[in-house]
Design an enzyme around this catalytic site. Structure first.
Site, mmCIF file in Angstrom:
data_model
loop_
_atom_site.group_PDB
_atom_site.id
_atom_site.type_symbol
_atom_site.label_atom_id
_atom_site.label_comp_id
_atom_site.label_asym_id
_atom_site.label_seq_id
_atom_site.Cartn_x
_atom_site.Cartn_y
_atom_site.Cartn_z
ATOM 1 N N ASP A 13 0.857 -1.197 -0.076
ATOM 2 C CA ASP A 13 0.010 -0.123 -0.227
ATOM 3 C C ASP A 13 0.932 1.241 0.034
ATOM 4 O O ASP A 13 2.177 0.989 0.296
ATOM 5 C CB ASP A 13 -0.659 -0.140 1.396
ATOM 6 C CG ASP A 13 -1.569 1.366 1.556
ATOM 7 O OD1 ASP A 13 -2.221 1.814 0.696
ATOM 8 O OD2 ASP A 13 -1.278 1.756 2.691
ATOM 9 N N ASP A 15 -0.118 5.187 0.963
ATOM 10 C CA ASP A 15 -0.470 6.226 1.934
ATOM 11 C C ASP A 15 -0.510 5.753 3.322
ATOM 12 O O ASP A 15 -1.335 4.758 3.614
ATOM 13 C CB ASP A 15 -1.725 6.989 1.653
ATOM 14 C CG ASP A 15 -1.265 7.808 0.323
ATOM 15 O OD1 ASP A 15 -2.146 7.411 -0.662
ATOM 16 O OD2 ASP A 15 -0.386 8.547 0.271
HETATM 17 C C1 XBP Z 1 -5.002 6.453 0.808
HETATM 18 C C2 XBP Z 1 -6.306 7.148 0.150
HETATM 19 C C3 XBP Z 1 -5.998 8.262 -0.953
HETATM 20 C C4 XBP Z 1 -5.206 9.354 -0.222
HETATM 21 C C5 XBP Z 1 -5.530 10.651 -1.235
HETATM 22 O O1 XBP Z 1 -4.676 5.512 -0.220
HETATM 23 O O2 XBP Z 1 -7.360 6.844 0.289
HETATM 24 O O3 XBP Z 1 -7.360 8.568 -1.643
HETATM 25 O O4 XBP Z 1 -5.698 9.703 0.880
HETATM 26 O O5 XBP Z 1 -4.939 10.405 -2.597
HETATM 27 P P1 XBP Z 1 -3.826 4.189 0.235
HETATM 28 P P2 XBP Z 1 -6.091 10.774 -3.739
HETATM 29 O O6 XBP Z 1 -3.844 4.094 1.536
HETATM 30 O O7 XBP Z 1 -4.790 3.098 -0.770
HETATM 31 O O8 XBP Z 1 -2.437 4.288 -0.416
HETATM 32 O O9 XBP Z 1 -6.422 12.187 -3.417
HETATM 33 O O10 XBP Z 1 -5.031 10.636 -4.879
HETATM 34 O O11 XBP Z 1 -7.115 9.838 -3.673
HETATM 35 MG MG MG Z 2 -2.822 3.195 3.438
#
Ligand code: XBP
Ligand code: MG
Length: 242
Positions: A13, A15
């Site tokens: 993953d 973020d």
């Molecule tokens: C985390 C998310 C993303 C980010 C914002 O993704 O939910 O939406 O918060 O990015 P993950 P965007 O944990 O799956 O990596 O504004 O580009 O959606």
């Molecule tokens: Mg995440």
């Protein structure tokens, strides 16, 4: 019971797992977009934690409007305005990344290096916008690191975002591997549900926003990867707890 399949790939993953991008990255970029667009929305740290229940930036803005500014959704151009806000937000977020402002979490780079040296295949499964992934990797891991990941599944490439399993299924199909031969690394309950929904053994590293979430079904829950070697992950993967 021991897992039959040998570990062949790690699926990361982004973020909250590769880097702590939400509080001081995405949230700041959203607020910069709202200011630039002349919108009175402001997401403080606590509010953003609440809104993280919804993955996807566009979906998160709609969720916020439904809860706190329903009049906004009465506009005929609400969807287009959300898309335009998201484009502005992504520009601000990329500028933050390019400024080197968001480092990788502890142990992430070392684990990736170990996995590469051991010939493990690497992939990414994330809800965030694809350009956010490549820019984070280039700015915070290595200039050529995008090529280290055989498959990068990101953003709107699938119809349903996490906690739906779609993004992990999309990545597994392109790896051509069964879920049991892989291991997912996640930070949130939404991410765990998505990975488990695709049948993936999953390791959790909790983040500032996710520490209190329910991680039932995870192989293990760690504060970060600073004490975790590839040998530990192989061991965890070998013990089939699902
Ligand atoms: C985390 C998310 C993303 C980010 C914002 O993704 O939910 O939406 O918060 O990015 P993950 P965007 O944990 O799956 O990596 O504004 O580009 O959606
Ligand atoms: Mg995440």
């Amino acid at each position: 019971m021991l897992r039959a399949m040998k570990l062949q790939a790690l699926i990361f993953d982004v973020d909250g797992t590769l880097a702590d991008t939400e509080r001081d990255g995405h949230r700041v970029a959203f607020n910069a977009a709202f200011v630039e667009a002349g919108l009175a929305w402001r997401w403080d740290v606590a509010r953003y934690g609440e809104l993280l229940a919804v993955t996807g930036g566009k979906e998160r803005m709609r969720f916020y409007a439904e809860r706190y500014d329903p009049v906004f959704l009465d506009r005929r151009d609400a969807d287009d305005t959300i898309k335009a806000l998201h484009t502005i937000k992504t520009r601000h977020y990329l500028a933050l990344l390019e400024g080197g402002g968001i480092p990788l979490r502890p142990g992430v780079a070392r684990l990736i290096e170990e996995a590469r040296a051991a010939g493990l295949r690497l992939a990414i499964a994330t809800t965030t916008t694809p350009e956010n992934v490549t820019t984070l990797l280039t700015a915070s891991l290595a200039p050529d690191s995008v090529g280290w990941f055989e498959v990068i599944g990101a953003g709107d490439i699938v119809p349903k975002k996490k906690p739906a399993p779609d993004i992990y299924q999309w990545v597994l199909a392109r790896l051509g591997l069964p879920a049991d031969a892989c291991l997912a690394l996640e930070d949130s309950a939404n991410g765990l549900r998505a990975a488990r929904g695709a049948g993936l053994p999953t390791l959790i590293t909790t983040g500032v926003y996710t520490a209190g979430e329910n991680f039932a079904g995870a192989l293990t829950v760690l504060p970060d990867l600073s004490q975790t070697r590839l040998a530990d992950i192989r061991l965890m993967h070998g013990i089939n707890k699902s």
